[in-house]
Design a protein around this motif. Structure first.
Motif: not given
Length: 307
Positions: A92-96, A224-240
């Motif tokens: 499971w990975d939430a990074l492009a 940078l976050a992906g080098q240290k963590y397995r990113v499960l989810m991302q939260f934001g208020d715009q596509i960028g």
């Protein structure tokens, strides 16, 4: 994601965002909703006052409607329901794909959160601008951040606490400049949001060696976050907040959504923000040097009228 935290590449020559912006206008078709400081005539100031009130309904909706509260709460509640599956699924990975900084194996789990209008509600700042008949500017924004008065967005506390209880680190990738880090972390802590340590705040100005940041895009910081963590989810208020926006046009933004549409509601979680965002300058070619009247006319021209 506050208007101050999506900025053009020319602004990075200062101290990167929210407090030092006198620079060249943003290039067309590049995601940016930073407004350059410029001299204004009495007529322009009157027009700015009228244009600022374009935000009245949006801010009133955020501050007073149960619909806003319900949308925000249900987003975080639904995300919490996906946490166990995300933790259990090893891939499971939430990074492009092109932003994955390392192999997933053995990395600690984390979620990435934008700050403004995703975690902290800055609608009182927007309301202040409306009351004063003004538009966003870096000085007033920095003063607002220094007050540390932003409240937590509905639902975010329950989610963040649930995630932390499961061993998930909360990372805050924000386009607030790094010089606003101390005030931002103090505000987050005061609102009861988990802050593992100062390193979890990746503001505009955070550097990843070998990665060239494009304007205020968050791609390098996500790597940078992906080098240290397995990113499960991302939260934001715009596509960028989720993926790099190579062309901030209506067509370019829609293409990104179409490409990642299946990720929303599973790995990516969008919060409602009708007040501002990079969708707005996409309607007038990202050219904040235009007069408020010209920008307003461009937005009107984008409306689809009933026939």
């Amino acid at each position: 994601m506050m208007r101050p935290h999506v900025f053009s590449a020319s602004l990075l020559a200062c101290v990167l965002l929210s407090a030092c912006k006198p620079a060249d206008p943003p290039a067309p078709a590049v995601a940016s909703n930073a407004r350059p400081v410029q001299e204004t005539s009495a007529e322009d100031r009157l027009q700015q006052q009228l244009t600022a009130h374009d935000n009245l309904n949006a801010v009133a909706w955020i501050q007073t409607s149960v619909e806003y509260t319900a949308l925000s709460t249900q987003t975080y509640r639904a995300a919490a329901d996906h946490l166990d599956a995300a933790l259990k699924h090893k891939h499971w990975d939430a990074l492009a794909p092109d932003e994955r900084g390392n192999e997933l194996k053995g990395l600690k789990p984390a979620v990435i959160m934008d700050v403004d209008e995703t975690v902290l509600d800055n609608s009182p700042y927007q309301a202040r601008l409306i009351a004063d008949g003004k538009e966003y500017n870096d000085l007033s924004w920095d003063q607002w951040v220094a007050e540390k008065k932003a409240k937590a967005v509905p639902g975010v506390l329950d989610f963040a606490r649930a995630a932390t209880a499961k061993g998930v680190t909360i990372l805050y990738i924000s386009n607030r400049a790094v010089h606003l880090k101390e005030a931002t972390l103090a505000n987050l802590r005061e609102q009861g949001l988990p802050v593992a340590d100062d390193s979890v705040f990746l503001g505009l100005g955070t550097v990843l060696p070998g990665c060239e940041q494009q304007g205020s895009e968050k791609g390098c910081r996500r790597k940078l976050a992906g080098q240290k963590y397995r990113v499960l989810m991302q939260f934001g208020d715009q596509i960028g907040d989720f993926v790099e926006v190579p062309a901030n046009t209506r067509e370019g933004r829609k293409a990104l959504y179409d490409n990642y549409r299946d990720w929303f509601g599973e790995r990516w979680w969008m919060l409602p923000n009708p007040s501002y965002g990079s969708w707005e300058p996409a309607l007038f070619n990202n050219d904040w040097q235009q007069s408020p009247q010209a920008r307003s006319q461009a937005k009107r021209a984008a409306l689809e009228l009933a026939r």
